[in-house]
Design a protein around this motif. Structure first.
Motif, PDB file in Angstrom:
ATOM      1  N   GLU A  72      30.302 -26.368 -27.503  1.00  0.00           N
ATOM      2  CA  GLU A  72      30.692 -26.737 -28.857  1.00  0.00           C
ATOM      3  C   GLU A  72      31.643 -27.929 -28.824  1.00  0.00           C
ATOM      4  OE1 GLU A  72      29.970 -26.388 -32.588  1.00  0.00           O
ATOM      5  OE2 GLU A  72      29.509 -24.530 -31.510  1.00  0.00           O
ATOM      6  N   SER A  73      32.669 -27.831 -27.977  1.00  0.00           N
ATOM      7  CA  SER A  73      33.715 -28.837 -27.904  1.00  0.00           C
ATOM      8  C   SER A  73      33.832 -29.362 -26.481  1.00  0.00           C
ATOM      9  CB  SER A  73      35.058 -28.227 -28.322  1.00  0.00           C
ATOM     10  OG  SER A  73      36.119 -29.087 -27.995  1.00  0.00           O
ATOM     11  N   GLU A  74      34.185 -30.627 -26.361  1.00  0.00           N
ATOM     12  CA  GLU A  74      34.379 -31.216 -25.044  1.00  0.00           C
ATOM     13  C   GLU A  74      35.862 -31.415 -24.734  1.00  0.00           C
ATOM     14  OE1 GLU A  74      31.793 -34.486 -24.204  1.00  0.00           O
ATOM     15  OE2 GLU A  74      30.026 -33.323 -24.749  1.00  0.00           O
ATOM     16  N   GLN A  75      36.686 -30.587 -25.363  1.00  0.00           N
ATOM     17  CA  GLN A  75      38.107 -30.575 -25.064  1.00  0.00           C
ATOM     18  C   GLN A  75      38.280 -30.117 -23.629  1.00  0.00           C
ATOM     19  OE1 GLN A  75      39.861 -28.740 -28.817  1.00  0.00           O
ATOM     20  NE2 GLN A  75      41.532 -28.559 -27.329  1.00  0.00           N
ATOM     21  N   ILE A  76      39.048 -30.845 -22.847  1.00  0.00           N
ATOM     22  CA  ILE A  76      39.133 -30.590 -21.409  1.00  0.00           C
ATOM     23  C   ILE A  76      39.624 -29.181 -21.093  1.00  0.00           C
ATOM     24  CG2 ILE A  76      41.439 -31.547 -21.004  1.00  0.00           C
ATOM     25  CD1 ILE A  76      38.382 -32.039 -18.739  1.00  0.00           C
ATOM     26  N   ASP A  77      40.578 -28.641 -21.841  1.00  0.00           N
ATOM     27  CA  ASP A  77      41.060 -27.294 -21.558  1.00  0.00           C
ATOM     28  C   ASP A  77      39.978 -26.241 -21.818  1.00  0.00           C
ATOM     29  OD1 ASP A  77      41.408 -27.929 -24.308  1.00  0.00           O
ATOM     30  OD2 ASP A  77      42.848 -26.293 -24.538  1.00  0.00           O
ATOM     31  N   LEU A  78      39.147 -26.471 -22.832  1.00  0.00           N
ATOM     32  CA  LEU A  78      38.052 -25.542 -23.119  1.00  0.00           C
ATOM     33  C   LEU A  78      36.955 -25.647 -22.062  1.00  0.00           C
ATOM     34  CD1 LEU A  78      37.794 -25.939 -27.001  1.00  0.00           C
ATOM     35  CD2 LEU A  78      38.856 -24.069 -25.694  1.00  0.00           C
ATOM     36  N   ASP A  80      37.476 -26.555 -18.913  1.00  0.00           N
ATOM     37  CA  ASP A  80      38.046 -25.925 -17.715  1.00  0.00           C
ATOM     38  C   ASP A  80      37.991 -24.404 -17.797  1.00  0.00           C
ATOM     39  OD1 ASP A  80      38.527 -28.395 -16.580  1.00  0.00           O
ATOM     40  OD2 ASP A  80      40.676 -28.406 -17.061  1.00  0.00           O
ATOM     41  N   GLU A  81      38.271 -23.863 -18.958  1.00  0.00           N
ATOM     42  CA  GLU A  81      38.220 -22.411 -19.164  1.00  0.00           C
ATOM     43  C   GLU A  81      36.789 -21.899 -18.968  1.00  0.00           C
ATOM     44  OE1 GLU A  81      38.770 -19.655 -23.035  1.00  0.00           O
ATOM     45  OE2 GLU A  81      40.415 -21.066 -22.658  1.00  0.00           O
ATOM     46  N   THR A  82      35.819 -22.643 -19.485  1.00  0.00           N
ATOM     47  CA  THR A  82      34.414 -22.264 -19.339  1.00  0.00           C
ATOM     48  C   THR A  82      33.991 -22.350 -17.879  1.00  0.00           C
ATOM     49  OG1 THR A  82      33.931 -22.995 -21.590  1.00  0.00           O
ATOM     50  CG2 THR A  82      32.067 -22.777 -20.096  1.00  0.00           C
ATOM     51  N   LYS A  83      34.398 -23.424 -17.192  1.00  0.00           N
ATOM     52  CA  LYS A  83      34.095 -23.565 -15.755  1.00  0.00           C
ATOM     53  C   LYS A  83      34.606 -22.352 -14.993  1.00  0.00           C
ATOM     54  CE  LYS A  83      34.392 -28.570 -15.164  1.00  0.00           C
ATOM     55  NZ  LYS A  83      35.159 -29.656 -14.526  1.00  0.00           N
ATOM     56  N   LYS A  84      35.846 -21.960 -15.264  1.00  0.00           N
ATOM     57  CA  LYS A  84      36.452 -20.821 -14.558  1.00  0.00           C
ATOM     58  C   LYS A  84      35.640 -19.544 -14.776  1.00  0.00           C
ATOM     59  CE  LYS A  84      41.208 -22.425 -14.532  1.00  0.00           C
ATOM     60  NZ  LYS A  84      42.512 -22.316 -15.172  1.00  0.00           N
ATOM     61  N   SER A  85      35.173 -19.326 -16.000  1.00  0.00           N
ATOM     62  CA  SER A  85      34.405 -18.108 -16.273  1.00  0.00           C
ATOM     63  C   SER A  85      33.088 -18.121 -15.507  1.00  0.00           C
ATOM     64  CB  SER A  85      34.167 -17.926 -17.769  1.00  0.00           C
ATOM     65  OG  SER A  85      33.192 -18.820 -18.256  1.00  0.00           O
ATOM     66  N   PHE A  86      32.457 -19.279 -15.386  1.00  0.00           N
ATOM     67  CA  PHE A  86      31.198 -19.374 -14.638  1.00  0.00           C
ATOM     68  C   PHE A  86      31.442 -19.195 -13.143  1.00  0.00           C
ATOM     69  CE2 PHE A  86      29.356 -22.411 -18.089  1.00  0.00           C
ATOM     70  CZ  PHE A  86      29.153 -21.334 -18.937  1.00  0.00           C
ATOM     71  N   PHE A 124      28.249 -16.014 -22.351  1.00  0.00           N
ATOM     72  CA  PHE A 124      27.896 -16.994 -23.381  1.00  0.00           C
ATOM     73  C   PHE A 124      28.311 -16.579 -24.798  1.00  0.00           C
ATOM     74  CE2 PHE A 124      24.313 -17.335 -20.173  1.00  0.00           C
ATOM     75  CZ  PHE A 124      24.969 -18.266 -19.397  1.00  0.00           C
ATOM     76  N   PHE A 125      27.879 -15.420 -25.233  1.00  0.00           N
ATOM     77  CA  PHE A 125      28.165 -15.015 -26.614  1.00  0.00           C
ATOM     78  C   PHE A 125      29.653 -14.754 -26.847  1.00  0.00           C
ATOM     79  CE2 PHE A 125      23.606 -13.731 -26.313  1.00  0.00           C
ATOM     80  CZ  PHE A 125      23.127 -14.627 -27.251  1.00  0.00           C
ATOM     81  N   ALA A 126      30.366 -14.267 -25.849  1.00  0.00           N
ATOM     82  CA  ALA A 126      31.801 -13.999 -25.993  1.00  0.00           C
ATOM     83  C   ALA A 126      32.638 -15.270 -25.878  1.00  0.00           C
ATOM     84  CB  ALA A 126      32.258 -12.975 -24.950  1.00  0.00           C
ATOM     85  N   ASN A 127      32.039 -16.349 -25.399  1.00  0.00           N
ATOM     86  CA  ASN A 127      32.755 -17.618 -25.239  1.00  0.00           C
ATOM     87  C   ASN A 127      32.555 -18.461 -26.498  1.00  0.00           C
ATOM     88  OD1 ASN A 127      33.558 -20.268 -24.563  1.00  0.00           O
ATOM     89  ND2 ASN A 127      33.067 -19.957 -22.413  1.00  0.00           N
ATOM     90  N   LYS A 128      33.602 -18.641 -27.258  1.00  0.00           N
ATOM     91  CA  LYS A 128      33.512 -19.368 -28.532  1.00  0.00           C
ATOM     92  C   LYS A 128      33.139 -20.842 -28.345  1.00  0.00           C
ATOM     93  CE  LYS A 128      34.800 -15.893 -31.080  1.00  0.00           C
ATOM     94  NZ  LYS A 128      33.768 -14.923 -31.222  1.00  0.00           N
ATOM     95  N   ASN A 129      33.289 -21.352 -27.134  1.00  0.00           N
ATOM     96  CA  ASN A 129      32.961 -22.757 -26.893  1.00  0.00           C
ATOM     97  C   ASN A 129      31.498 -22.969 -26.485  1.00  0.00           C
ATOM     98  OD1 ASN A 129      33.703 -25.497 -26.937  1.00  0.00           O
ATOM     99  ND2 ASN A 129      33.966 -25.507 -24.728  1.00  0.00           N
ATOM    100  N   VAL A 130      30.757 -21.903 -26.255  1.00  0.00           N
ATOM    101  CA  VAL A 130      29.336 -22.046 -25.937  1.00  0.00           C
ATOM    102  C   VAL A 130      28.563 -22.103 -27.251  1.00  0.00           C
ATOM    103  CG1 VAL A 130      27.314 -20.989 -24.853  1.00  0.00           C
ATOM    104  CG2 VAL A 130      29.530 -20.941 -23.681  1.00  0.00           C
TER     105      VAL A 130
END
Length: 150
Positions: A72-78, A80-86, A124-130
């Motif tokens: 959804e967003s390309e904000q770096i902190d979001l 990074d958070e998504t990378k960590k979850s993967f 994916f579904f629990a991650n608001k940035n996906v």
């Protein structure tokens, strides 16, 4: 890196359990010289890991999926958070942060499509940035490897 280092790496990529004595005989170095070179290449990060490649089907993970993830967003902190979850998810075998339409390509193994469906809820579904994701189910693995041409 010289010709000996490259020869050692070629051998180790095929069989990292080969005795250093045998490597030395193949390339014309003493076992001690081979040992020093391998140690140095590990310290420098050229050799990242010594692993065993396991057969996923024998271990109950017969389903392989390739997943394209759109954020959804390309904000770096979001990001990074998504990378960590993967990266922290054991089912994710490979994670690529990519350019183009999608943001990530994931290679995932699962016990069943039902297990994958549960995983999609967590990852994916629990991650608001996906924003969305697209899944391709692998019908057959024709080639899989980590061999780097030297």
């Amino acid at each position: 890196m010289d010709v000996f280092d490259k020869a050692i790496l070629e051998i180790l990529q095929k069989n990292n359990l080969m005795p250093q004595r045998d490597i030395g005989e193949q390339i014309g170095l003493s076992p001690a010289a081979v040992q020093r070179r391998i140690k140095r290449m590990r310290e420098e990060g050229i050799i990242k890991a010594d692993i065993s490649v396991l057969e996923r089907e024998f271990l109950g993970n017969p389903v392989t999926l390739m997943v394209e993830v759109f954020l959804e967003s390309e904000q770096i902190d979001l990001i990074d958070e998504t990378k960590k979850s993967f990266v922290s998810c054991e089912a994710v075998q490979q994670c690529y942060y990519v350019t183009g339409e999608s943001d990530f390509i994931l290679i995932i193994v699962a016990r069943s499509m039902s297990d994958y469906e549960k995983l999609t809820r967590e990852l994916f579904f629990a991650n608001k940035n996906v924003k969305r994701f697209r899944t391709v189910v692998v019908m057959g693995v024709e080639k899989m490897g980590l061999h780097i041409p030297i």
